[in-house]
Design a protein around this motif. Structure first.
Motif, short mmCIF file in Angstrom:
data_model
loop_
_atom_site.label_atom_id
_atom_site.label_comp_id
_atom_site.label_asym_id
_atom_site.label_seq_id
_atom_site.Cartn_x
_atom_site.Cartn_y
_atom_site.Cartn_z
N ILE A 258 0.85 -1.20 0.00
CA ILE A 258 0.00 0.00 0.00
C ILE A 258 0.87 1.25 0.00
O ILE A 258 0.58 2.24 -0.69
CB ILE A 258 -0.95 -0.02 1.22
N GLY A 259 1.95 1.21 0.76
CA GLY A 259 2.84 2.36 0.82
C GLY A 259 3.47 2.69 -0.51
O GLY A 259 3.46 3.85 -0.95
N TRP A 260 4.01 1.68 -1.21
CA TRP A 260 4.63 1.94 -2.52
C TRP A 260 3.59 2.42 -3.53
O TRP A 260 3.89 3.23 -4.40
CB TRP A 260 5.32 0.68 -3.04
N LEU A 261 2.35 1.91 -3.40
CA LEU A 261 1.30 2.34 -4.31
C LEU A 261 0.98 3.81 -4.13
O LEU A 261 0.95 4.58 -5.11
CB LEU A 261 0.04 1.50 -4.06
N VAL A 262 0.76 4.23 -2.89
CA VAL A 262 0.40 5.63 -2.62
C VAL A 262 1.60 6.55 -2.84
O VAL A 262 1.44 7.70 -3.26
CB VAL A 262 -0.14 5.76 -1.18
N TYR A 263 2.80 6.03 -2.59
CA TYR A 263 4.03 6.81 -2.80
C TYR A 263 4.37 6.92 -4.29
O TYR A 263 5.32 7.60 -4.67
CB TYR A 263 5.16 6.12 -2.03
N LYS A 268 8.54 -0.52 -7.67
CA LYS A 268 8.84 -1.23 -6.42
C LYS A 268 7.65 -2.07 -5.99
O LYS A 268 7.82 -3.16 -5.42
CB LYS A 268 9.22 -0.24 -5.33
N LEU A 269 6.45 -1.57 -6.23
CA LEU A 269 5.25 -2.34 -5.90
C LEU A 269 5.21 -3.63 -6.72
O LEU A 269 4.96 -4.72 -6.18
CB LEU A 269 4.00 -1.50 -6.18
N GLU A 300 -1.25 7.73 -14.51
CA GLU A 300 -1.01 7.97 -15.93
C GLU A 300 -1.04 6.66 -16.72
O GLU A 300 -0.87 5.56 -16.16
CB GLU A 300 0.35 8.67 -16.10
N GLN A 301 -1.21 6.79 -17.99
CA GLN A 301 -1.38 5.61 -18.85
C GLN A 301 -0.15 4.72 -18.83
O GLN A 301 -0.24 3.49 -18.90
CB GLN A 301 -1.69 6.06 -20.29
N ASP A 302 1.04 5.33 -18.70
CA ASP A 302 2.28 4.54 -18.71
C ASP A 302 2.40 3.63 -17.50
O ASP A 302 3.06 2.58 -17.57
CB ASP A 302 3.49 5.48 -18.77
N SER A 303 1.80 4.01 -16.37
CA SER A 303 1.92 3.24 -15.14
C SER A 303 0.81 2.22 -14.95
O SER A 303 0.89 1.39 -14.04
CB SER A 303 1.94 4.19 -13.93
N LYS A 304 -0.22 2.29 -15.77
CA LYS A 304 -1.35 1.37 -15.58
C LYS A 304 -0.96 -0.07 -15.82
O LYS A 304 -1.48 -0.99 -15.17
CB LYS A 304 -2.49 1.77 -16.52
N SER A 305 -0.03 -0.29 -16.74
CA SER A 305 0.37 -1.68 -17.03
C SER A 305 1.01 -2.33 -15.81
O SER A 305 0.77 -3.51 -15.52
CB SER A 305 1.34 -1.70 -18.22
N GLU A 306 1.83 -1.57 -15.06
CA GLU A 306 2.47 -2.12 -13.86
C GLU A 306 1.44 -2.46 -12.80
O GLU A 306 1.54 -3.50 -12.12
CB GLU A 306 3.49 -1.12 -13.32
N LEU A 307 0.43 -1.59 -12.64
CA LEU A 307 -0.60 -1.85 -11.64
C LEU A 307 -1.49 -3.02 -12.07
O LEU A 307 -1.90 -3.84 -11.23
CB LEU A 307 -1.45 -0.60 -11.42
N GLU A 308 -1.79 -3.13 -13.33
CA GLU A 308 -2.59 -4.25 -13.82
C GLU A 308 -1.86 -5.58 -13.61
O GLU A 308 -2.47 -6.59 -13.22
CB GLU A 308 -2.93 -4.05 -15.30
N THR A 309 -0.55 -5.56 -13.85
CA THR A 309 0.24 -6.77 -13.61
C THR A 309 0.26 -7.12 -12.13
O THR A 309 0.16 -8.30 -11.76
CB THR A 309 1.68 -6.56 -14.13
N SER A 310 0.36 -6.10 -11.28
CA SER A 310 0.36 -6.34 -9.83
C SER A 310 -0.96 -6.95 -9.39
O SER A 310 -0.99 -7.88 -8.56
CB SER A 310 0.61 -5.02 -9.09
N ILE A 311 -2.05 -6.46 -9.94
CA ILE A 311 -3.37 -6.99 -9.57
C ILE A 311 -3.49 -8.45 -10.00
O ILE A 311 -3.98 -9.31 -9.24
CB ILE A 311 -4.48 -6.14 -10.21
#
Length: 438
Positions: A258-263, A268-269, A300-311
């Protein structure tokens, strides 16, 4: 579990109304009796705060000097809210003086406890968040007391600010402080709602007069990603990530995510999710996945792929049946049960040491002032004796005195001549100024 405290609100016609709320720390943790006993020494009891403040202020105005021991005595002698503004003024003046490095540790705790006692928490946070102007810092005990008060009163934004101060100081030695900081930041992040976006006002083309200002130099833009962070939400994320990074148990790993996500450290997440998924004993809390899904709409659109992979990685991991908040609460209770007795004894010993240090420093200051007064009296006596000697032996030393006076007059005349005399050349011919050729 949480401890229940009951407080009386009012009593009218033998009808008493109570309000109940929950707290983590016990009343014994504050060590109120030991704290008040070190404030009831003869040094502090004999102080008249009104007169004492005027003396300190006049001494600072005339000589530019302020004593740390005087400020400490003033801070510990406060008994009502009227003198808090004067204490704030003295702390600022001490911070501007050369004696700021000699500020006593008891001054920090006395300031924080005074503002807590009289309910001026907003003003206290202003002082704590501006160390360059006031120089007041939290220690592990005052941090725990302040965090407990803010968390139990559901002031999670203020609690997150306090937790961020501990993170900025990079002090993670107290388990109770760490767990309370985690709880404060977690509650603030989970309940955070983004402010509405400002309305876009169409530009009306109007002629605007440009105002140009001459400046000496331009500073290159610099962002240290630490002290320059002003957003409380981002600060909470960094605080949660850095504190949770110190342990590798299941709860701390989830909080670290949660910290790396909000930061906004999405790389790193993702790395943490990949490493944790390989650990068969790791389990994810449902709140972590829900929060990532909530935040993915604001990145931003560039970071969505990293979050989708994390999910996608976390959805394949086994989930914990209980809530993350309950697990953090259990961590706080375990830390309190384990370290509360140690902290109480440490505070009592610390208060006793502060009393001894205060008496020693005050005695040193009195001796220093007495020595200065004696030296001043001796110098004054020597001048009087020289004048008296000059009167008694005037006729015997009349010639020498006249020569001395004459030498002084000559030196004064020569200095005046150097200042007023100007070299003048009688043969000097000024240049002829001719008209410009067309």
């Amino acid at each position: 579990m949480l401890r229940n405290l009951r407080y009386c609100i009012y009593k009218r016609k033998q009808l008493t109304t109570f309000i109940q709320y929950q707290t983590f720390l016990t009343n014994d943790y504050q060590c109120s009796e030991a704290w008040n006993s070190q404030r009831t020494t003869p040094i502090i009891n004999q102080v008249n705060l009104n007169d004492f403040y005027n003396v300190i202020d006049q001494n600072y105005s005339s000589k530019g000097v302020i004593s740390p021991i005087d400020v400490d005595i003033f801070a510990n002698a406060i008994r009502d809210t009227y003198h808090l503004e004067e204490l704030k003024d003295l702390l600022h003046k001490l911070r501007l003086s050369a004696e700021t490095g000699n500020m006593l540790e008891s001054t920090h705790q006395a300031t924080i406890r005074n503002y807590l006692q009289f309910g001026n928490i907003e003003e206290l946070l202003t002082i704590l968040k501006d160390p360059l102007s006031f120089g007041v810092f939290l220690d592990e005990f005052t941090a725990n007391i302040l965090l407990d008060k803010l968390v139990t009163s559901s002031s999670f934004e203020q609690a997150a600010n306090v937790a961020a101060l501990i993170m900025l100081q990079e002090e993670y030695n107290n388990e109770i402080s760490n767990s309370l900081c985690q709880y404060a930041c977690f509650k603030y992040i989970m309940g955070y709602s983004r402010p509405p976006e400002p309305e876009v006002v169409p530009d009306k083309k109007k002629k605007v007069d440009e105002i140009k200002i001459r400046i000496k130099f331009l500073r290159n833009p610099y962002y240290d990603d630490h002290f320059d962070i002003k957003d409380v939400f981002v600060l909470s994320g960094k605080t949660l990530a850095w504190i949770s990074e110190k342990k590798s148990d299941n709860v701390n790993i989830n909080l670290q995510m949660i910290g790396w996500l909000v930061y906004k450290k999405y790389d790193k997440l993702l790395h943490l999710c990949e490493a944790s998924a390989k650990n068969t004993s790791f389990k994810v809390f449902a709140e972590v996945i829900e929060l990532i899904k909530r935040e993915i709409n604001f990145v931003e659109q560039d970071s969505k792929s990293e979050l989708e992979t994390s999910i996608s990685i976390l959805e394949k991991v086994n989930q914990v049946d209980s809530s993350l908040e309950e697990s953090i609460t259990n961590c706080i209770e375990n830390a309190i049960n384990k370290f509360q007795t140690r902290d109480i004894e440490s505070q009592k010993q610390m208060f006793q040491q502060w009393t001894e240090v205060r008496e020693k420093r005050l005695e040193e200051q009195i001796k220093r002032l007495d020595r200065a007064k004696r030296i001043e009296a001796i110098d004054h006596k020597q001048k009087d004796l020289q004048e008296e000697e000059q009167k008694l032996w005037f006729f015997e030393n009349e010639d020498a005195i006249d020569l001395e006076i004459e030498e002084k007059e000559q030196s004064i005349d020569s200095n005046l001549k150097k200042k007023t005399s100007k070299a003048v050349d009688d043969d000097y011919i000024p240049p002829e100024i001719l008209p410009k050729r067309k």
